[in-house]
Motif scaffolding. Structure first.
Motif, PDB file in Angstrom:
ATOM      1  N   GLN A   1      59.368  26.066  51.891  1.00 42.65           N
ATOM      2  CA  GLN A   1      59.460  27.314  51.378  1.00 42.65           C
ATOM      3  C   GLN A   1      58.425  28.196  50.925  1.00 42.65           C
ATOM      4  OE1 GLN A   1      62.768  27.463  48.694  1.00 42.65           O
ATOM      5  NE2 GLN A   1      64.221  26.930  50.121  1.00 42.65           N
ATOM      6  N   ALA A   2      57.481  27.765  50.250  1.00 44.41           N
ATOM      7  CA  ALA A   2      56.422  28.247  49.377  1.00 44.41           C
ATOM      8  C   ALA A   2      55.340  28.822  50.593  1.00 44.41           C
ATOM      9  CB  ALA A   2      55.752  27.339  48.513  1.00 44.41           C
ATOM     10  N   VAL A   3      54.801  30.028  50.234  1.00 43.41           N
ATOM     11  CA  VAL A   3      53.862  30.701  51.070  1.00 43.41           C
ATOM     12  C   VAL A   3      52.593  31.041  49.879  1.00 43.41           C
ATOM     13  CG1 VAL A   3      53.355  32.760  52.446  1.00 43.41           C
ATOM     14  CG2 VAL A   3      55.493  31.647  52.653  1.00 43.41           C
ATOM     15  N   VAL A   4      51.499  30.977  50.420  1.00 42.70           N
ATOM     16  CA  VAL A   4      50.384  31.363  49.604  1.00 42.70           C
ATOM     17  C   VAL A   4      49.553  32.452  50.424  1.00 42.70           C
ATOM     18  CG1 VAL A   4      47.944  30.639  48.958  1.00 42.70           C
ATOM     19  CG2 VAL A   4      49.754  29.160  48.602  1.00 42.70           C
ATOM     20  N   ALA A   5      49.505  33.552  49.510  1.00 43.92           N
ATOM     21  CA  ALA A   5      48.407  34.642  49.933  1.00 43.92           C
ATOM     22  C   ALA A   5      47.457  34.853  49.113  1.00 43.92           C
ATOM     23  CB  ALA A   5      49.362  35.892  49.892  1.00 43.92           C
ATOM     24  N   PHE A   6      46.475  35.790  49.097  1.00 40.20           N
ATOM     25  CA  PHE A   6      45.415  35.948  48.407  1.00 40.20           C
ATOM     26  C   PHE A   6      45.138  37.014  47.711  1.00 40.20           C
ATOM     27  CE2 PHE A   6      44.807  32.396  51.399  1.00 40.20           C
ATOM     28  CZ  PHE A   6      43.991  31.495  50.737  1.00 40.20           C
ATOM     29  N   ASP A   7      44.124  36.803  46.615  1.00 45.42           N
ATOM     30  CA  ASP A   7      43.885  38.018  45.882  1.00 45.42           C
ATOM     31  C   ASP A   7      43.381  39.233  46.712  1.00 45.42           C
ATOM     32  OD1 ASP A   7      44.348  37.020  43.583  1.00 45.42           O
ATOM     33  OD2 ASP A   7      42.170  36.146  43.177  1.00 45.42           O
ATOM     34  N   HIS A   8      43.708  40.510  46.419  1.00 46.43           N
ATOM     35  CA  HIS A   8      43.131  41.607  47.203  1.00 46.43           C
ATOM     36  C   HIS A   8      43.996  41.741  48.554  1.00 46.43           C
ATOM     37  CE1 HIS A   8      40.176  41.674  44.147  1.00 46.43           C
ATOM     38  NE2 HIS A   8      39.744  40.515  44.561  1.00 46.43           N
ATOM     39  N   ALA A   9      44.986  41.021  48.794  1.00 46.66           N
ATOM     40  CA  ALA A   9      45.729  41.094  50.077  1.00 46.66           C
ATOM     41  C   ALA A   9      46.532  41.991  50.198  1.00 46.66           C
ATOM     42  CB  ALA A   9      46.321  39.731  50.430  1.00 46.66           C
TER      43      ALA A   9
ATOM     44  N   GLY B   1      42.569  45.911  50.895  1.00 53.96           N
ATOM     45  CA  GLY B   1      41.905  45.135  49.652  1.00 53.96           C
ATOM     46  C   GLY B   1      40.420  45.549  49.565  1.00 53.96           C
ATOM     47  N   GLY B   2      39.894  45.959  50.711  1.00 54.93           N
ATOM     48  CA  GLY B   2      38.294  46.381  50.418  1.00 54.93           C
ATOM     49  C   GLY B   2      37.538  45.893  51.427  1.00 54.93           C
ATOM     50  N   PHE B   3      38.162  45.705  52.448  1.00 55.81           N
ATOM     51  CA  PHE B   3      37.219  45.222  53.715  1.00 55.81           C
ATOM     52  C   PHE B   3      36.417  44.054  53.423  1.00 55.81           C
ATOM     53  CE2 PHE B   3      37.107  48.837  57.174  1.00 55.81           C
ATOM     54  CZ  PHE B   3      38.325  48.780  56.819  1.00 55.81           C
ATOM     55  N   ILE B   4      36.860  43.050  52.712  1.00 59.21           N
ATOM     56  CA  ILE B   4      36.152  42.181  52.133  1.00 59.21           C
ATOM     57  C   ILE B   4      35.885  40.798  53.234  1.00 59.21           C
ATOM     58  CG2 ILE B   4      36.342  39.987  50.308  1.00 59.21           C
ATOM     59  CD1 ILE B   4      38.292  42.110  48.637  1.00 59.21           C
ATOM     60  N   VAL B   5      34.747  40.674  53.318  1.00 62.03           N
ATOM     61  CA  VAL B   5      34.342  39.651  54.337  1.00 62.03           C
ATOM     62  C   VAL B   5      34.044  38.381  53.608  1.00 62.03           C
ATOM     63  CG1 VAL B   5      32.821  38.805  56.403  1.00 62.03           C
ATOM     64  CG2 VAL B   5      33.385  41.264  55.879  1.00 62.03           C
TER      65      VAL B   5
END
Length: 455
Positions: free
Chosen positions: A159-167, A244-248
């Motif tokens: 069930q768990a899903v991980v997303a990221f900061d600034h997503a 999130g800021g065009f973070i590469v």
């Protein structure tokens, strides 16, 4: 004859964009006719539906949008990366008109048609990897993200899903939970869907100089300690973050996450909604690091402005859902499918991948020269025709949202459609149509330079 009618007739007669490719201001922004529409909007449209620039658009093409007052504005937003092939591309118009005359809807899950199948075939061939693939079509990026999560959960039984900061992944309930930014996307709209967790992103300007592999190790440690691989259905990430800021991320970050996911039977989902379809100078941003996601989510640039999205991925994962488990009344609408096939042809045959690379070179050169002379530009970053500048306090490096707002307001007042983004509101993003002429792009960048100087 209205401006819209004249534009349509000219396009039909010439077989292409007929709008003069120039910045032209005949009134202040907004002009009187735009103000009339904005007054009607205030009375008729919910207040939560905001607008970026106060104009009433009546025509668009190449690299310009024209408003009801006759102003011609440089388009550096592409409707948030949607009109990569330009507005009303002749291939797209012709294909949609032909489909419109045939039929507009049957619902693919009731009575299927070739267009849907043909789009799936093209996506299966174009997305990274030579493994067997399947696709399913939907309407919006958020809808496709939700379905990717559904598929991953069904396949893994977790069930768990991980997303990221600034997503940023959308505005529906599940995708709001996946999205990091509170205002304006989440505030007051909870509670959100459960079993969503967040990991730290690689953000080279702001994460203390971590390499890609170090940033990945940090994220993986947090995932293992706070979630546990045995509970995790999917990792969901934008190869280059959009809102999130065009973070590469630093080189190596994405491949390390994908390797860990594969080793732990976790589905790796690339959200290519904003980065897909030639935008970064490749078909998909994943390709820049040789990344082969298990599932790829696409939308925005897929259909030349018509609403369409997709999930494409490994056949065994995509086939995990039972018949009837995926679909929707409008998903893969015939008009949108016709537009998508014509749009993909345009990317392939009009040299738009190479054009995105050329636009990227121009953006990096002009913005890089600005940054060399202006310490308020903390970083120029991005790939292809997806580039941003992050504006900061030159003494502390702190985000400068106020400066960003001033520059964007200057651009709008002087005839340039410009978008900001970023968790801190201090990033200006450049997403021009890939059909924009060089001189028009450079004129727009000159307006931004003037805005920085004036601020």
């Amino acid at each position: 004859m209205t401006l819209v009618e004249a534009s349509v007739i000219a396009r039909v007669e010439t077989g292409g964009p007929a709008l003069p490719q120039e910045r032209r201001l005949v009134t202040a922004i907004p002009g009187p006719r735009s103000q009339e529409l904005l007054a009607r909007k205030a009375d008729a449209v919910a207040a939560g539906v905001g607008t970026t620039i106060p104009v009433a658009v009546v025509a668009a093409g190449g690299g310009v949008v024209v408003d009801a007052d006759g102003n011609s504005l440089i388009d550096l937003g592409s409707g948030i990366a949607v009109t990569g092939v330009g507005n009303a591309h002749p291939r797209v118009v012709e294909a949609v008109v032909a489909q419109l005359a045939a039929f507009t809807h049957t619902c693919f899950t009731v009575a299927p048609y070739e267009g849907y199948v043909a789009v799936a075939e093209r996506l299966n061939a174009l997305t990274p990897g030579d493994h067997a693939k399947r696709s399913a079509l939907f309407n919006s990026g958020a809808e496709a993200v939700e379905n990717a999560v559904k598929i991953a959960r069904r396949f893994t039984g977790r069930q768990a899903v991980v997303a990221f900061d600034h997503a940023y992944h959308g505005r529906t309930n599940l995708t709001m939970g996946l999205t990091a930014k509170n205002i304006p996307y989440k505030s007051g709209f909870g509670p959100f869907a459960p079993e969503v967790y967040r990991a730290p992103m690689s953000y080279p300007l702001r994460d203390g100089g971590l390499t890609g592999s170090e940033a990945a190790a940090r994220a993986i440690t947090q995932i293992e300690k706070q979630v546990g691989a045995e509970n995790l259905a999917a990792i969901l990430i934008e190869p280059i973050q959009g809102e999130g800021g065009f973070i590469v991320p630093a080189p190596g970050f994405l491949p390390a996450l994908a390797d860990w996911a594969r080793a732990n039977d976790v589905v790796f989902i690339a959200d290519e909604v904003q980065t897909g379809f030639a935008r970064t100078g490749a078909w998909f941003a994943s390709e820049h690091e040789g990344l082969v996601p298990d599932l790829v989510v696409t939308a925005k640039g897929i259909a030349g402005g018509l609403p369409l999205s997709a999930v494409t991925g490994r056949a065994d994962i995509m086939d995990a859902a039972m018949p009837g488990g995926l679909g929707g009344t409008y998903g893969g609408n015939p008009l949108a499918c016709a537009a998508a096939l014509a749009t993909i042809d345009a990317y392939e045959h009009d040299g738009l991948i190479e054009r995105a690379q050329r636009i990227g070179d121009l953006l990096h050169d002009r913005l890089g020269r600005l940054a060399a002379d202006d310490p308020r530009i903390g970083e120029v970053r991005g790939r292809g025709a997806m580039v941003a500048i992050e504006l900061v306090d030159p003494e502390t490096g702190a985000p400068d949202a106020a400066l960003t707002a001033k520059v964007v307001a200057h651009a709008h007042a002087n005839g340039v459609v410009l978008l900001n983004c970023g968790t801190y509101g201090n990033v200006i993003r450049f997403l021009p149509p890939l059909t924009i002429p060089d001189e028009l792009l450079l004129d727009g960048l000159g307006v931004i330079a003037d805005g920085l100087a004036a601020a």
